[in-house]
Design a protein around this motif. Structure first.
Motif, PDB file in Angstrom:
ATOM      1  N   LEU A  99       0.863  -1.136  -0.120  1.00  0.00           N
ATOM      2  CA  LEU A  99      -0.128  -0.157   0.034  1.00  0.00           C
ATOM      3  C   LEU A  99       0.988   1.162   0.049  1.00  0.00           C
ATOM      4  CD1 LEU A  99      -2.458  -1.098   2.675  1.00  0.00           C
ATOM      5  CD2 LEU A  99      -2.553  -1.670   0.228  1.00  0.00           C
ATOM      6  N   CYS A 100       0.502   2.182  -0.930  1.00  0.00           N
ATOM      7  CA  CYS A 100       1.333   3.606  -0.801  1.00  0.00           C
ATOM      8  C   CYS A 100       0.059   4.611  -0.313  1.00  0.00           C
ATOM      9  CB  CYS A 100       1.819   3.815  -2.363  1.00  0.00           C
ATOM     10  SG  CYS A 100       2.887   2.413  -3.073  1.00  0.00           S
ATOM     11  N   ILE A 101       0.575   5.321   0.663  1.00  0.00           N
ATOM     12  CA  ILE A 101      -0.324   6.144   1.179  1.00  0.00           C
ATOM     13  C   ILE A 101       0.435   7.556   1.460  1.00  0.00           C
ATOM     14  CG2 ILE A 101      -1.700   6.589   3.356  1.00  0.00           C
ATOM     15  CD1 ILE A 101      -1.543   3.639   4.245  1.00  0.00           C
ATOM     16  N   ALA A 116       3.628   9.469  -2.713  1.00  0.00           N
ATOM     17  CA  ALA A 116       3.103   8.025  -2.758  1.00  0.00           C
ATOM     18  C   ALA A 116       3.059   7.592  -4.282  1.00  0.00           C
ATOM     19  CB  ALA A 116       1.900   8.134  -2.135  1.00  0.00           C
ATOM     20  N   LEU A 117       2.553   8.252  -5.272  1.00  0.00           N
ATOM     21  CA  LEU A 117       2.402   7.750  -6.554  1.00  0.00           C
ATOM     22  C   LEU A 117       3.978   7.569  -7.185  1.00  0.00           C
ATOM     23  CD1 LEU A 117       0.946   6.961  -9.221  1.00  0.00           C
ATOM     24  CD2 LEU A 117       0.596   9.555  -9.586  1.00  0.00           C
ATOM     25  N   ASN A 118       4.860   8.505  -6.915  1.00  0.00           N
ATOM     26  CA  ASN A 118       6.135   8.044  -7.365  1.00  0.00           C
ATOM     27  C   ASN A 118       6.629   6.697  -7.016  1.00  0.00           C
ATOM     28  OD1 ASN A 118       6.337  10.650  -8.713  1.00  0.00           O
ATOM     29  ND2 ASN A 118       7.634  11.494  -7.078  1.00  0.00           N
ATOM     30  N   ILE A 119       6.433   6.469  -5.546  1.00  0.00           N
ATOM     31  CA  ILE A 119       6.783   5.052  -5.077  1.00  0.00           C
ATOM     32  C   ILE A 119       6.186   4.039  -5.767  1.00  0.00           C
ATOM     33  CG2 ILE A 119       7.005   3.772  -3.019  1.00  0.00           C
ATOM     34  CD1 ILE A 119       7.403   6.311  -1.432  1.00  0.00           C
ATOM     35  N   ALA A 120       4.908   4.077  -5.806  1.00  0.00           N
ATOM     36  CA  ALA A 120       3.861   3.174  -6.573  1.00  0.00           C
ATOM     37  C   ALA A 120       4.391   2.991  -7.974  1.00  0.00           C
ATOM     38  CB  ALA A 120       2.543   3.552  -6.672  1.00  0.00           C
ATOM     39  N   LEU A 121       4.781   4.059  -8.732  1.00  0.00           N
ATOM     40  CA  LEU A 121       5.062   3.986 -10.128  1.00  0.00           C
ATOM     41  C   LEU A 121       6.349   3.199 -10.243  1.00  0.00           C
ATOM     42  CD1 LEU A 121       4.138   7.329 -11.331  1.00  0.00           C
ATOM     43  CD2 LEU A 121       3.357   5.240 -12.333  1.00  0.00           C
ATOM     44  N   LEU A 165       6.127  -5.236  -8.879  1.00  0.00           N
ATOM     45  CA  LEU A 165       5.251  -5.167  -7.708  1.00  0.00           C
ATOM     46  C   LEU A 165       3.934  -4.605  -8.019  1.00  0.00           C
ATOM     47  CD1 LEU A 165       7.587  -4.653  -4.556  1.00  0.00           C
ATOM     48  CD2 LEU A 165       6.771  -6.953  -5.689  1.00  0.00           C
ATOM     49  N   ARG A 166       2.611  -5.199  -7.232  1.00  0.00           N
ATOM     50  CA  ARG A 166       1.471  -4.517  -7.809  1.00  0.00           C
ATOM     51  C   ARG A 166       0.899  -3.630  -6.433  1.00  0.00           C
ATOM     52  NH1 ARG A 166      -2.635  -6.161 -10.920  1.00  0.00           N
ATOM     53  NH2 ARG A 166      -4.720  -5.718 -10.109  1.00  0.00           N
ATOM     54  N   PRO A 167       1.198  -2.384  -6.566  1.00  0.00           N
ATOM     55  CA  PRO A 167       0.807  -1.374  -5.613  1.00  0.00           C
ATOM     56  C   PRO A 167      -0.600  -0.886  -5.717  1.00  0.00           C
ATOM     57  CG  PRO A 167       2.081  -0.046  -7.086  1.00  0.00           C
ATOM     58  CD  PRO A 167       2.056  -1.589  -7.767  1.00  0.00           C
ATOM     59  N   ALA A 168      -1.260  -0.547  -4.249  1.00  0.00           N
ATOM     60  CA  ALA A 168      -2.327   0.167  -4.209  1.00  0.00           C
ATOM     61  C   ALA A 168      -2.102   1.369  -3.642  1.00  0.00           C
ATOM     62  CB  ALA A 168      -3.427  -0.903  -3.777  1.00  0.00           C
ATOM     63  N   LEU A 169      -3.052   2.223  -4.035  1.00  0.00           N
ATOM     64  CA  LEU A 169      -2.927   3.695  -3.405  1.00  0.00           C
ATOM     65  C   LEU A 169      -3.879   3.967  -2.591  1.00  0.00           C
ATOM     66  CD1 LEU A 169      -2.047   5.885  -6.727  1.00  0.00           C
ATOM     67  CD2 LEU A 169      -0.532   5.467  -5.008  1.00  0.00           C
ATOM     68  N   LEU A 170      -3.679   4.771  -1.466  1.00  0.00           N
ATOM     69  CA  LEU A 170      -4.704   5.218  -0.457  1.00  0.00           C
ATOM     70  C   LEU A 170      -4.455   6.935  -0.592  1.00  0.00           C
ATOM     71  CD1 LEU A 170      -4.980   2.426   0.395  1.00  0.00           C
ATOM     72  CD2 LEU A 170      -5.240   3.002   2.649  1.00  0.00           C
ATOM     73  N   SER A 224      -8.465  -3.980   9.594  1.00  0.00           N
ATOM     74  CA  SER A 224      -9.353  -3.301  10.505  1.00  0.00           C
ATOM     75  C   SER A 224      -8.395  -3.347  11.916  1.00  0.00           C
ATOM     76  CB  SER A 224     -10.546  -4.084  10.734  1.00  0.00           C
ATOM     77  OG  SER A 224     -10.421  -5.342  11.352  1.00  0.00           O
ATOM     78  N   ALA A 225      -9.068  -2.829  12.949  1.00  0.00           N
ATOM     79  CA  ALA A 225      -8.329  -2.759  14.288  1.00  0.00           C
ATOM     80  C   ALA A 225      -8.215  -4.276  14.799  1.00  0.00           C
ATOM     81  CB  ALA A 225      -9.289  -1.984  15.105  1.00  0.00           C
ATOM     82  N   THR A 226      -9.122  -5.043  14.539  1.00  0.00           N
ATOM     83  CA  THR A 226      -9.044  -6.393  15.141  1.00  0.00           C
ATOM     84  C   THR A 226      -8.394  -7.290  13.990  1.00  0.00           C
ATOM     85  OG1 THR A 226     -11.208  -6.828  14.010  1.00  0.00           O
ATOM     86  CG2 THR A 226     -11.092  -6.181  16.197  1.00  0.00           C
ATOM     87  N   THR A 227      -8.242  -7.074  12.700  1.00  0.00           N
ATOM     88  CA  THR A 227      -7.242  -7.797  11.782  1.00  0.00           C
ATOM     89  C   THR A 227      -6.405  -6.858  11.172  1.00  0.00           C
ATOM     90  OG1 THR A 227      -8.995  -7.783  10.199  1.00  0.00           O
ATOM     91  CG2 THR A 227      -9.234  -9.586  11.739  1.00  0.00           C
ATOM     92  N   PRO A 228      -5.417  -6.293  11.686  1.00  0.00           N
ATOM     93  CA  PRO A 228      -4.590  -5.386  11.062  1.00  0.00           C
ATOM     94  C   PRO A 228      -4.258  -5.834   9.854  1.00  0.00           C
ATOM     95  CG  PRO A 228      -4.029  -5.722  13.457  1.00  0.00           C
ATOM     96  CD  PRO A 228      -4.724  -6.909  13.015  1.00  0.00           C
ATOM     97  N   HIS A 229      -3.898  -4.975   8.865  1.00  0.00           N
ATOM     98  CA  HIS A 229      -3.085  -5.160   7.596  1.00  0.00           C
ATOM     99  C   HIS A 229      -1.492  -5.571   8.056  1.00  0.00           C
ATOM    100  CE1 HIS A 229      -2.335  -4.477   3.567  1.00  0.00           C
ATOM    101  NE2 HIS A 229      -1.098  -4.059   3.940  1.00  0.00           N
ATOM    102  N   THR A 230      -1.154  -6.651   7.274  1.00  0.00           N
ATOM    103  CA  THR A 230       0.062  -7.296   7.730  1.00  0.00           C
ATOM    104  C   THR A 230       1.136  -7.032   6.587  1.00  0.00           C
ATOM    105  OG1 THR A 230      -0.522  -9.501   6.866  1.00  0.00           O
ATOM    106  CG2 THR A 230      -0.859  -9.139   9.111  1.00  0.00           C
ATOM    107  N   GLY A 231       0.729  -6.429   5.322  1.00  0.00           N
ATOM    108  CA  GLY A 231       1.754  -6.368   4.447  1.00  0.00           C
ATOM    109  C   GLY A 231       2.581  -4.933   4.374  1.00  0.00           C
ATOM    110  N   PRO A 232       3.473  -4.845   3.420  1.00  0.00           N
ATOM    111  CA  PRO A 232       4.269  -3.545   3.660  1.00  0.00           C
ATOM    112  C   PRO A 232       3.347  -2.343   3.491  1.00  0.00           C
ATOM    113  CG  PRO A 232       4.700  -4.700   1.850  1.00  0.00           C
ATOM    114  CD  PRO A 232       3.942  -5.358   2.400  1.00  0.00           C
ATOM    115  N   ILE A 233       3.670  -1.168   4.077  1.00  0.00           N
ATOM    116  CA  ILE A 233       2.922   0.153   3.693  1.00  0.00           C
ATOM    117  C   ILE A 233       4.261   1.228   3.416  1.00  0.00           C
ATOM    118  CG2 ILE A 233       1.624   1.915   4.500  1.00  0.00           C
ATOM    119  CD1 ILE A 233      -0.253  -0.195   5.996  1.00  0.00           C
ATOM    120  N   ALA A 234       4.007   2.007   2.398  1.00  0.00           N
ATOM    121  CA  ALA A 234       4.860   3.310   1.995  1.00  0.00           C
ATOM    122  C   ALA A 234       4.049   4.400   2.344  1.00  0.00           C
ATOM    123  CB  ALA A 234       5.332   2.984   0.712  1.00  0.00           C
ATOM    124  N   LEU A 235       4.565   5.056   3.350  1.00  0.00           N
ATOM    125  CA  LEU A 235       3.873   6.370   3.696  1.00  0.00           C
ATOM    126  C   LEU A 235       4.669   7.624   3.683  1.00  0.00           C
ATOM    127  CD1 LEU A 235       1.501   6.895   5.556  1.00  0.00           C
ATOM    128  CD2 LEU A 235       2.740   6.452   7.725  1.00  0.00           C
TER     129      LEU A 235
END
Length: 297
Positions: free
Chosen positions: A8-10, A43-48, A55-60, A134-145
């Motif tokens: 995820l790229c935020i 975030a978009l530069n990193i995703a590109l 890799l397959r990034p998703a944007l937030l 979610s708060a009870t099932t946190p995201h476990t992958g990498p996040i670029a912020l």
């Protein structure tokens, strides 16, 4: 798009308007050059770049429901970037960034990220509603912020249980926004990607080398710190010790986005299991290629 994203790229997703000249410039300079418009934002530069590395990034992020926004998201989709989680606004315009670069580097820049800032934590909804975690099932992958988010939102992320299991990779976006990363020192969360000036701001004192800066950031609470210093040695400091690498010498033709390319290449290498030395070398090579203008990311 049904396949889950690799990362995820935020942060900022916008249009870059860059004026470049082969001449050295100073305040008030009026010189010939080229003006280009292209996709940008940390975030978009990193995703590109991540997409370029396979890799397959998703944007937030936040993008306006205007013509520039539609054009930008269409371009992202054509590069294999998942934009299904991007928050769209009918009232806020798509953000922009404008910079002037000369032979002597970046002369000046203005980042208009008002729409991203106004969106606030609405861009994080997929990490809360079960779409990506979610708060009870946190995201476990990498996040670029990136540090174009507000200080309040970055503080929220640094403490958020929904991000507690993620591999957080954090960059300040610019020295002027470096202090926004202080919550990640205080919580000991995330790998920080900063330059020497940004490290000095976070630690409240200047440093002579990236190695000194990286060690000081870890002493201040950083889980791990990767510090660049232009053409001088780059450092990777963390619980496994201190590692340095030397950027290859290149002719500088562009500087905007070099740090984002470095960060993306480093993340891609480590995601694929590269050791610290290999990951650092690949990141330095990718940044050098970007700076020399050999390829477009």
């Amino acid at each position: 798009m049904t396949r889950a994203p690799d990362i995820l790229c935020i942060g900022s997703v916008l249009w870059d308007i860059i004026g470049r000249s082969a001449s050295a410039m100073r305040q008030g300079s009026d010189v010939p050059g080229r003006i280009t418009r292209g996709p940008g934002g940390v975030a978009l530069n990193i995703a590109l770049s991540l997409s370029h590395f396979g890799l397959r990034p998703a944007l937030l992020s936040a993008v306006g429901s205007d013509a520039p926004g539609e054009e930008l998201l269409a371009l992202c989709a054509s590069r294999g970037i998942d934009t299904s989680h991007v928050w769209r606004s009918s009232e806020l315009p798509t953000d922009q960034y404008m910079a002037i670069e000369g032979a002597n580097g970046l002369i000046a820049a203005i980042a208009d990220a008002h729409s991203l800032e106004a969106a606030g934590d609405r861009i994080l909804a997929p990490l809360q509603d079960g779409s990506l975690g979610s708060a009870t099932t946190p995201h476990t992958g990498p996040i670029a912020l990136d540090g174009n988010l507000t200080a309040a939102l970055l503080t929220q992320i640094a403490h958020d249980s929904a991000c507690s299991a993620a591999d957080l990779r954090v960059a300040p976006a610019s020295p002027g926004k470096a202090e926004r990363l202080l919550p990640f020192l205080q919580t000991g969360r995330g790998i920080l990607y900063v330059n020497l000036e940004e490290a000095g701001i976070l630690c409240g004192r200047p440093f002579a080398s990236a190695a000194d800066a990286g060690s000081a950031l870890c002493d201040r609470g950083a889980a791990r710190a990767i510090v660049t210093n232009g053409a001088e040695a780059t450092a990777d400091a963390g619980p496994d010790g201190l590692l340095t690498g030397q950027p290859p010498p290149v002719l500088v033709t562009r500087v905007t986005g070099a740090g984002d390319t470095f960060m993306a290449a480093h993340i891609a290498a480590e995601t694929r299991g590269a050791d610290r030395a290999t990951a650092l070398d690949r990141a330095l090579q990718a940044a050098a290629t970007h700076i020399s203008g050999d390829i477009a990311t």
